[in-house]
Design an enzyme around this catalytic site. Structure first.
Site, PDB file in Angstrom:
ATOM      1  N   ASN A   1       0.835  -1.212   0.000  1.00  0.00           N
ATOM      2  CA  ASN A   1       0.000   0.000   0.000  1.00  0.00           C
ATOM      3  C   ASN A   1       0.866   1.256   0.000  1.00  0.00           C
ATOM      4  OD1 ASN A   1      -3.069  -0.439   0.163  1.00  0.00           O
ATOM      5  ND2 ASN A   1      -2.259  -2.022   1.496  1.00  0.00           N
TER       6      ASN A   1
ATOM      7  N   MET B   1       0.768  -2.906  12.400  1.00  0.00           N
ATOM      8  CA  MET B   1       0.168  -3.950  13.227  1.00  0.00           C
ATOM      9  C   MET B   1       0.163  -3.628  14.723  1.00  0.00           C
ATOM     10  SD  MET B   1      -0.878  -5.903  10.921  1.00  0.00           S
ATOM     11  CE  MET B   1      -1.383  -7.389  11.778  1.00  0.00           C
ATOM     12  N   ARG B   2       0.005  -2.366  15.069  1.00  0.00           N
ATOM     13  CA  ARG B   2      -0.138  -1.994  16.479  1.00  0.00           C
ATOM     14  C   ARG B   2      -1.453  -1.229  16.625  1.00  0.00           C
ATOM     15  NH1 ARG B   2       2.527  -5.171  19.144  1.00  0.00           N
ATOM     16  NH2 ARG B   2       2.177  -3.909  20.982  1.00  0.00           N
TER      17      ARG B   2
ATOM     18  N   LEU C   1      -3.555   1.708  18.150  1.00  0.00           N
ATOM     19  CA  LEU C   1      -3.229   3.045  18.662  1.00  0.00           C
ATOM     20  C   LEU C   1      -4.336   3.514  19.598  1.00  0.00           C
ATOM     21  CD1 LEU C   1      -1.894   4.443  15.284  1.00  0.00           C
ATOM     22  CD2 LEU C   1      -0.533   3.959  17.339  1.00  0.00           C
TER      23      LEU C   1
ATOM     24  N   HIS D   1      -8.566  -1.357   5.636  1.00  0.00           N
ATOM     25  CA  HIS D   1      -8.910  -2.676   6.157  1.00  0.00           C
ATOM     26  C   HIS D   1      -9.349  -3.574   5.000  1.00  0.00           C
ATOM     27  CE1 HIS D   1     -10.090  -5.645   9.063  1.00  0.00           C
ATOM     28  NE2 HIS D   1     -11.214  -5.805   8.388  1.00  0.00           N
TER      29      HIS D   1
ATOM     30  N   GLU E   1      -7.263  -2.248  -2.870  1.00  0.00           N
ATOM     31  CA  GLU E   1      -6.669  -1.410  -1.810  1.00  0.00           C
ATOM     32  C   GLU E   1      -5.746  -0.382  -2.434  1.00  0.00           C
ATOM     33  OE1 GLU E   1      -4.915  -3.391   1.586  1.00  0.00           O
ATOM     34  OE2 GLU E   1      -6.181  -5.139   1.314  1.00  0.00           O
TER      35      GLU E   1
HETATM   36  C1  GRF Z   1      -3.284  -4.910   3.794  1.00  0.00           C
HETATM   37  O1  GRF Z   1      -4.071  -6.023   3.470  1.00  0.00           O
HETATM   38  C2  GRF Z   1      -4.095  -3.922   4.588  1.00  0.00           C
HETATM   39  O2  GRF Z   1      -5.434  -3.899   4.244  1.00  0.00           O
HETATM   40  C3  GRF Z   1      -3.938  -4.424   6.001  1.00  0.00           C
HETATM   41  O3  GRF Z   1      -2.604  -4.878   6.065  1.00  0.00           O
HETATM   42  C4  GRF Z   1      -2.169  -5.257   4.768  1.00  0.00           C
HETATM   43  C5  GRF Z   1      -0.909  -4.479   4.484  1.00  0.00           C
HETATM   44  O4  GRF Z   1      -0.304  -4.875   3.283  1.00  0.00           O
HETATM   45  N1  GRF Z   1      -4.259  -3.386   6.947  1.00  0.00           N
HETATM   46  P1  GRF Z   1       0.921  -4.064   2.738  1.00  0.00           P
HETATM   47  O5  GRF Z   1       1.996  -4.052   3.820  1.00  0.00           O
HETATM   48  O6  GRF Z   1       0.478  -2.692   2.374  1.00  0.00           O
HETATM   49  O7  GRF Z   1       1.388  -4.855   1.529  1.00  0.00           O
END
Ligand code: GRF
Length: 221
Positions: free
Chosen positions: A17, A93-94, A96, A112, A177
């Protein structure tokens, strides 16, 4: 004159992303400048993507702090020192807390990989796949103190096919995304995002024509 919004991107993993945001800036579609990419994980591939694009990076490892407040205060400090106006969570992955969120009120976005409010929490794609839904998708929303509960800015819907695996569904969602996150940030950069309670309106946005989607397709009904 175009306004360029200063963003800080928080990551923990692969950073695809982040890459889509970098690419959208490079191809002139997104009026943003990534001031800093912060990872809580020194091994995150996202850091390499940032470095390859000469974007400043920082590793703030949550394990090196006494508690969540200390960790978050550190994040706030570094984001402020880079004049960040919008915080973009991209696979961070935390969780907040409101300490952090209050420092950037309605200026923290998250993506998400499911159609919220369904399948909140981790592995939204697999949860949807296992549930057997016929459509899933992804959601960009403002972060609030809950987990994946904040006001929704934009969603994309993808079908689930009979021959899908959790992995193929995840790939289909990820493609979307990479389209909706840069778009949401651009709406924000253009000052077109209006928040009214739980509802977010994007000024002068084109809305979908009234229609419905069916999967499987209807046969003469
Ligand atoms: C994605 O699937 C996003 O929706 C979720 O974590 C993943 C991150 O992927 N929150 P990346 O690190 O952007 O490849």
């Amino acid at each position: 004159m175009k306004r360029i919004v200063n963003i800080g991107v928080l990551v923990s993993g692969s950073g695809s992303n982040l890459q889509s945001i970098i690419d959208s800036i490079h191809n002139g579609k997104l009026d943003a400048r990534i001031r800093i990419v912060i990872s809580n994980n020194a091994e995150a591939y996202a850091l390499k993507r940032a470095e390859a694009n000469n974007i400043p990076t920082a590793v703030i490892d949550h394990r090196q702090f006494n508690d969540r407040d200390d960790f978050e205060m550190n994040l706030i400090e570094i984001l402020n020192s880079h004049q960040v106006e919008l915080v973009v969570l991209a696979g961070f992955m935390r969780i907040l807390s409101s300490l952090f969120l209050d420092a950037f009120p309605m200026r923290v976005m998250n993506i998400h990989p499911a159609l919220l409010p369904s399948f909140q929490g981790i592995h939204g794609q697999t949860q949807a796949y296992d549930y057997g839904v016929k459509f899933s998708g992804c959601t960009v929303h403002f972060a609030d103190a809950g987990i994946d509960t904040g006001p929704i800015i934009i969603q994309a819907v993808v079908p689930v096919f009979d021959n899908d695996t959790a992995d193929s569904l995840q790939q289909r969602i990820l493609k979307e995304e990479h389209r909706i996150y840069p778009q949401a940030i651009q709406f924000f950069a253009e000052g077109r995002v209006v928040i009214e309670g739980r509802k977010v309106r994007v000024i002068n946005s084109r809305s979908m024509e009234e229609s419905s989607l069916h999967n499987p397709l209807l046969e003469d009904f």
